[in-house]
Write a protein that holds these residues in place. Sequence first.
Motif, PDB file in Angstrom:
ATOM      1  N   PRO A   1      26.737  36.838  34.750  1.00  0.00           N
ATOM      2  CA  PRO A   1      27.463  37.853  34.906  1.00  0.00           C
ATOM      3  C   PRO A   1      27.020  39.105  34.479  1.00  0.00           C
ATOM      4  CG  PRO A   1      28.360  36.823  32.950  1.00  0.00           C
ATOM      5  CD  PRO A   1      27.134  35.993  33.395  1.00  0.00           C
TER       6      PRO A   1
ATOM      7  N   VAL B   1      29.452  44.405  33.543  1.00  0.00           N
ATOM      8  CA  VAL B   1      29.444  42.972  33.729  1.00  0.00           C
ATOM      9  C   VAL B   1      29.945  42.742  35.111  1.00  0.00           C
ATOM     10  CG1 VAL B   1      31.017  40.936  32.926  1.00  0.00           C
ATOM     11  CG2 VAL B   1      30.466  42.759  31.204  1.00  0.00           C
TER      12      VAL B   1
ATOM     13  N   TYR C   1      32.173  34.405  27.715  1.00  0.00           N
ATOM     14  CA  TYR C   1      32.233  33.904  29.069  1.00  0.00           C
ATOM     15  C   TYR C   1      32.616  32.321  29.113  1.00  0.00           C
ATOM     16  CZ  TYR C   1      30.294  32.608  33.591  1.00  0.00           C
ATOM     17  OH  TYR C   1      30.013  32.322  35.030  1.00  0.00           O
ATOM     18  N   GLU C   2      33.367  32.036  29.953  1.00  0.00           N
ATOM     19  CA  GLU C   2      33.710  30.821  30.459  1.00  0.00           C
ATOM     20  C   GLU C   2      33.831  30.247  31.828  1.00  0.00           C
ATOM     21  OE1 GLU C   2      37.520  29.924  28.665  1.00  0.00           O
ATOM     22  OE2 GLU C   2      36.903  30.799  26.730  1.00  0.00           O
ATOM     23  N   GLN C   3      33.283  28.964  31.973  1.00  0.00           N
ATOM     24  CA  GLN C   3      33.709  28.255  33.331  1.00  0.00           C
ATOM     25  C   GLN C   3      34.766  27.264  33.257  1.00  0.00           C
ATOM     26  OE1 GLN C   3      29.769  27.290  34.927  1.00  0.00           O
ATOM     27  NE2 GLN C   3      29.120  29.618  35.260  1.00  0.00           N
TER      28      GLN C   3
ATOM     29  N   LEU D   1      29.961  39.869  25.341  1.00  0.00           N
ATOM     30  CA  LEU D   1      31.007  39.242  26.141  1.00  0.00           C
ATOM     31  C   LEU D   1      31.133  37.850  25.928  1.00  0.00           C
ATOM     32  CD1 LEU D   1      32.086  39.771  29.193  1.00  0.00           C
ATOM     33  CD2 LEU D   1      30.168  38.520  30.173  1.00  0.00           C
TER      34      LEU D   1
ATOM     35  N   THR E   1      36.480  31.543  36.488  1.00  0.00           N
ATOM     36  CA  THR E   1      35.508  32.307  35.416  1.00  0.00           C
ATOM     37  C   THR E   1      36.150  33.288  34.674  1.00  0.00           C
ATOM     38  OG1 THR E   1      34.658  33.925  37.259  1.00  0.00           O
ATOM     39  CG2 THR E   1      33.141  31.911  36.648  1.00  0.00           C
ATOM     40  N   ARG E   2      35.869  33.194  33.335  1.00  0.00           N
ATOM     41  CA  ARG E   2      36.698  34.117  32.274  1.00  0.00           C
ATOM     42  C   ARG E   2      35.663  35.060  31.767  1.00  0.00           C
ATOM     43  NH1 ARG E   2      41.757  30.920  29.681  1.00  0.00           N
ATOM     44  NH2 ARG E   2      42.350  29.968  31.771  1.00  0.00           N
ATOM     45  N   TYR E   3      36.006  36.332  31.519  1.00  0.00           N
ATOM     46  CA  TYR E   3      35.193  37.430  30.976  1.00  0.00           C
ATOM     47  C   TYR E   3      36.086  37.995  29.787  1.00  0.00           C
ATOM     48  CZ  TYR E   3      33.324  36.569  35.663  1.00  0.00           C
ATOM     49  OH  TYR E   3      32.900  35.885  36.778  1.00  0.00           O
TER      50      TYR E   3
ATOM     51  N   SER F   1      30.489  36.604  38.568  1.00  0.00           N
ATOM     52  CA  SER F   1      29.731  35.380  38.607  1.00  0.00           C
ATOM     53  C   SER F   1      29.424  34.849  39.953  1.00  0.00           C
ATOM     54  CB  SER F   1      29.831  34.121  37.893  1.00  0.00           C
ATOM     55  OG  SER F   1      29.261  34.357  36.275  1.00  0.00           O
TER      56      SER F   1
END
Length: 433
Positions: free
Chosen positions: A34, A74, A140-142, A138, A102-104, A77
């Motif tokens: 990202p 940022v 970050y998660e999926q 950052l 996706t999480r930011y 993704s």
Amino acid sequence: MRLRRAAVTVLAAAVLTTMLAPVATAAPADFELPFPCGETWKGQTRANHPTGSGTSLALDLNWGSGAADKGRAVVASASGSVRLTGGSLGTVVIDHPGGWETRYLHMTDIAVRSGQSVSRGQLVGRVGDVGSPGSYHLHYEQRLHGGLRAITFGGSPISYSASYTSANCHNSAPQPAPAPRPAGTVYEAGFTNGWANLDPGTISGATDVAAMTVNGVKYIYSIIGGTVYEAASDNGWRNLSTTIPADAVAVTHSGGVKLVYTLKDGVAYEAASNNGWKSLPLGTIAGATDIAATTLGNDRLVYTLINGSAHEAAFSGGWRNLPLGTVHGASRIAAMSVDGVKLVYTLQNGTVHEAASNNGWKNLSTGTVTGASELAVAGSGSLKLVYTLVGGAPYEAASDNGWRNLWTGNAGGATGLAAATDSAGGRFVYTIR
């Protein structure tokens, strides 16, 4: 016949089992790092991260170290639709096809809004420390259908302790770091947007700030170069000079008339929107170091600190300046009226005290709001709200939670503070940075 029927039954059961079996869904091949094309970032996971099947699957990303990451771009993704922005962790959540998201987290300057469609590589925010003060990175998660999944970039699983170079090059151009805003920039944060800190873009060079809402319009008053300026939410925050000279400013309103109270060389003045902002001395107030104002019914009330002691002057009393008698040793003062009661708040050695007209101005410590350097108050119905700067970060305490002092989620660095509420229950904090 029996054997044939049995065979058919077994076959049907097998087909049904196959149909009901969960289908493994691979992560979209177009998920990319990202960050803008060509940038290299270091990743790691932590023991306190949320887990999937007992394994930490979230990723913390750093470009350099510490504050070097602050403000770096940022980007998304993959293409999708923004579901959530803001909150106490500076979050953006983007939904993607097939139940993926996706999480930011921890971002500032969020550049997208809920419901907006975004393309892969589109700017969504900038690296910050929202919810993790002083730790710029950052998170970050999926996720698939809400559950964490192992992260992939370009369709390939990653190692969780490695460096990654962004191939997020479709619709992506390197994003320059934001131009630094001038010193004295005024920002607005609201409860309804998760206290996300927004720059109206028009107010800089301020040394003091006050705020209020009148007939649904938000107004910001700032002192710039020794003069009071007014900016309003209904004119794009266009910042206009009132020509009022001032060292300190407080505001209130009565019957739709906007009232600005100022200190200049220790003397208090009043100016009104219906007299062309003509600044008139109150006559009896001199030697003051801080000022606050409120209204009660048709009366206008001004509170000042003189040698650390609180004084009250009322329009109905010919602006005769009277000591409250119980409030001493204060460095800041704020005031409001709630349910017909006049309330004065002061900072004494960093602790907030409250004195009320219906208890003989008995000066009582809130007990929970300490270490503060600035003070602002606002009322919402019967609710009393106190805002302070602690370590340069804004906090909120309310009369209905035992004055428990709660961080709004905004970073430190603020030097000035104001607060306002509106008739819809909105709460707003204004800071100078």
